[in-house]
Design a protein around this motif. Structure first.
Motif, PDB file in Angstrom:
ATOM      1  N   ASP A  82      45.739  28.159  36.882  1.00 45.77           N
ATOM      2  CA  ASP A  82      46.788  29.162  36.946  1.00 45.77           C
ATOM      3  C   ASP A  82      46.970  29.712  38.359  1.00 45.77           C
ATOM      4  O   ASP A  82      47.717  30.640  38.582  1.00 45.77           O
ATOM      5  CB  ASP A  82      46.529  30.297  35.952  1.00 45.77           C
ATOM      6  CG  ASP A  82      45.154  30.896  36.097  1.00 45.77           C
ATOM      7  OD1 ASP A  82      44.427  30.487  37.008  1.00 45.77           O
ATOM      8  OD2 ASP A  82      44.800  31.765  35.289  1.00 45.77           O
ATOM      9  N   PHE A  83      46.285  29.139  39.312  1.00 45.52           N
ATOM     10  CA  PHE A  83      46.438  29.503  40.719  1.00 45.52           C
ATOM     11  C   PHE A  83      46.674  28.204  41.487  1.00 45.52           C
ATOM     12  O   PHE A  83      45.737  27.481  41.824  1.00 45.52           O
ATOM     13  CB  PHE A  83      45.185  30.227  41.225  1.00 45.52           C
ATOM     14  CG  PHE A  83      45.287  30.702  42.637  1.00 45.52           C
ATOM     15  CD1 PHE A  83      46.049  31.808  42.970  1.00 45.52           C
ATOM     16  CD2 PHE A  83      44.625  30.032  43.662  1.00 45.52           C
ATOM     17  CE1 PHE A  83      46.141  32.238  44.276  1.00 45.52           C
ATOM     18  CE2 PHE A  83      44.708  30.474  44.968  1.00 45.52           C
ATOM     19  CZ  PHE A  83      45.469  31.572  45.275  1.00 45.52           C
ATOM     20  N   ILE A  84      47.941  27.895  41.717  1.00 45.24           N
ATOM     21  CA  ILE A  84      48.312  26.622  42.334  1.00 45.24           C
ATOM     22  C   ILE A  84      48.904  26.897  43.712  1.00 45.24           C
ATOM     23  O   ILE A  84      49.791  27.737  43.863  1.00 45.24           O
ATOM     24  CB  ILE A  84      49.331  25.869  41.459  1.00 45.24           C
ATOM     25  CG1 ILE A  84      48.696  25.609  40.089  1.00 45.24           C
ATOM     26  CG2 ILE A  84      49.763  24.569  42.129  1.00 45.24           C
ATOM     27  CD1 ILE A  84      49.670  25.093  39.057  1.00 45.24           C
ATOM     28  N   ILE A  85      48.402  26.199  44.697  1.00 44.26           N
ATOM     29  CA  ILE A  85      48.915  26.333  46.066  1.00 44.26           C
ATOM     30  C   ILE A  85      49.772  25.108  46.365  1.00 44.26           C
ATOM     31  O   ILE A  85      49.315  23.974  46.193  1.00 44.26           O
ATOM     32  CB  ILE A  85      47.757  26.430  47.078  1.00 44.26           C
ATOM     33  CG1 ILE A  85      46.900  27.644  46.754  1.00 44.26           C
ATOM     34  CG2 ILE A  85      48.313  26.510  48.493  1.00 44.26           C
ATOM     35  CD1 ILE A  85      45.643  27.733  47.579  1.00 44.26           C
ATOM     36  N   ASP A 129      41.216  37.635  41.073  1.00 46.95           N
ATOM     37  CA  ASP A 129      39.798  37.483  40.735  1.00 46.95           C
ATOM     38  C   ASP A 129      39.567  36.653  39.477  1.00 46.95           C
ATOM     39  O   ASP A 129      38.494  36.100  39.276  1.00 46.95           O
ATOM     40  CB  ASP A 129      39.149  38.847  40.534  1.00 46.95           C
ATOM     41  CG  ASP A 129      39.023  39.610  41.823  1.00 46.95           C
ATOM     42  OD1 ASP A 129      39.132  38.978  42.894  1.00 46.95           O
ATOM     43  OD2 ASP A 129      38.827  40.829  41.767  1.00 46.95           O
ATOM     44  N   TYR A 130      40.553  36.590  38.615  1.00 44.47           N
ATOM     45  CA  TYR A 130      40.373  35.915  37.335  1.00 44.47           C
ATOM     46  C   TYR A 130      41.164  34.619  37.231  1.00 44.47           C
ATOM     47  O   TYR A 130      41.187  33.993  36.195  1.00 44.47           O
ATOM     48  CB  TYR A 130      40.758  36.860  36.193  1.00 44.47           C
ATOM     49  CG  TYR A 130      39.867  38.057  36.188  1.00 44.47           C
ATOM     50  CD1 TYR A 130      38.581  37.977  35.677  1.00 44.47           C
ATOM     51  CD2 TYR A 130      40.289  39.248  36.739  1.00 44.47           C
ATOM     52  CE1 TYR A 130      37.737  39.068  35.710  1.00 44.47           C
ATOM     53  CE2 TYR A 130      39.448  40.356  36.769  1.00 44.47           C
ATOM     54  CZ  TYR A 130      38.188  40.256  36.250  1.00 44.47           C
ATOM     55  OH  TYR A 130      37.359  41.339  36.272  1.00 44.47           O
ATOM     56  N   ASN A 183      41.715  46.457  30.570  1.00 44.01           N
ATOM     57  CA  ASN A 183      40.815  45.319  30.500  1.00 44.01           C
ATOM     58  C   ASN A 183      41.539  43.988  30.549  1.00 44.01           C
ATOM     59  O   ASN A 183      40.915  42.956  30.448  1.00 44.01           O
ATOM     60  CB  ASN A 183      39.991  45.382  29.214  1.00 44.01           C
ATOM     61  CG  ASN A 183      38.975  46.481  29.274  1.00 44.01           C
ATOM     62  OD1 ASN A 183      38.640  46.973  30.331  1.00 44.01           O
ATOM     63  ND2 ASN A 183      38.500  46.902  28.118  1.00 44.01           N
ATOM     64  N   ASP A 184      42.867  44.027  30.669  1.00 47.13           N
ATOM     65  CA  ASP A 184      43.635  42.791  30.745  1.00 47.13           C
ATOM     66  C   ASP A 184      43.235  42.071  32.033  1.00 47.13           C
ATOM     67  O   ASP A 184      43.624  42.446  33.115  1.00 47.13           O
ATOM     68  CB  ASP A 184      45.130  43.097  30.740  1.00 47.13           C
ATOM     69  CG  ASP A 184      45.948  41.839  30.764  1.00 47.13           C
ATOM     70  OD1 ASP A 184      45.425  40.783  30.349  1.00 47.13           O
ATOM     71  OD2 ASP A 184      47.116  41.910  31.187  1.00 47.13           O
ATOM     72  N   TYR A 185      42.432  41.063  31.866  1.00 47.25           N
ATOM     73  CA  TYR A 185      41.893  40.366  33.026  1.00 47.25           C
ATOM     74  C   TYR A 185      42.978  39.507  33.650  1.00 47.25           C
ATOM     75  O   TYR A 185      43.346  38.474  33.127  1.00 47.25           O
ATOM     76  CB  TYR A 185      40.703  39.515  32.617  1.00 47.25           C
ATOM     77  CG  TYR A 185      39.601  40.336  32.011  1.00 47.25           C
ATOM     78  CD1 TYR A 185      38.893  41.220  32.794  1.00 47.25           C
ATOM     79  CD2 TYR A 185      39.308  40.252  30.663  1.00 47.25           C
ATOM     80  CE1 TYR A 185      37.888  42.000  32.245  1.00 47.25           C
ATOM     81  CE2 TYR A 185      38.312  41.017  30.111  1.00 47.25           C
ATOM     82  CZ  TYR A 185      37.601  41.888  30.905  1.00 47.25           C
ATOM     83  OH  TYR A 185      36.624  42.655  30.364  1.00 47.25           O
ATOM     84  N   SER A 186      43.461  39.950  34.750  1.00 48.12           N
ATOM     85  CA  SER A 186      44.477  39.195  35.462  1.00 48.12           C
ATOM     86  C   SER A 186      44.301  39.472  36.946  1.00 48.12           C
ATOM     87  O   SER A 186      43.535  40.318  37.359  1.00 48.12           O
ATOM     88  CB  SER A 186      45.874  39.603  34.996  1.00 48.12           C
ATOM     89  OG  SER A 186      46.093  40.950  35.287  1.00 48.12           O
TER      90      SER A 186
END
Length: 100
Positions: free
Chosen positions: A96-99, A89-90, A83-86
């Motif tokens: 935490d999602f850097i382009i 999709d999360y 269940n560790d949401y990573s």
């Protein structure tokens, strides 16, 4: 009629498959052990009564010849890890999602 000691992470279906070659005997296994809740976890500290004739002997022989003990139950820790949401999709864009 004999007894066996369940292994870690085994559930009632695993025991039925191991001892009788099919999960179709799970209700006989429950009846022999005075358990009537199919979803209840089995304890590694409590012996289970077995002794009926195997439903599919070739499967029982396969497990016995290779000393296999099916154990498909999942622990709370394993469930937490699942269940560790990573992952993508999360992730939140620019958090935490850097382009670059």
């Amino acid at each position: 009629m004999g007894t066996i000691k369940p292994q870690e992470n085994q559930n009632i279906f695993d025991i039925s498959l191991q001892e009788y070659g099919s999960i179709e005997k799970v209700f006989d296994l429950l009846e022999d052990n005075d358990q009537f809740n199919i979803t209840e976890d089995i304890s590694v500290y409590k012996d289970l009564k077995i002794g009926r004739e195997a439903f599919k002997k070739d499967i029982v022989e396969y497990y016995n010849s290779r000393n296999l003990k099916p154990a498909t139950s999942i622990t709370d820790e394993e469930q937490y890890l699942l269940n560790d949401y990573s992952g993508i999709d999360y992730m939140i864009i620019e958090d935490d999602f850097i382009i670059y």
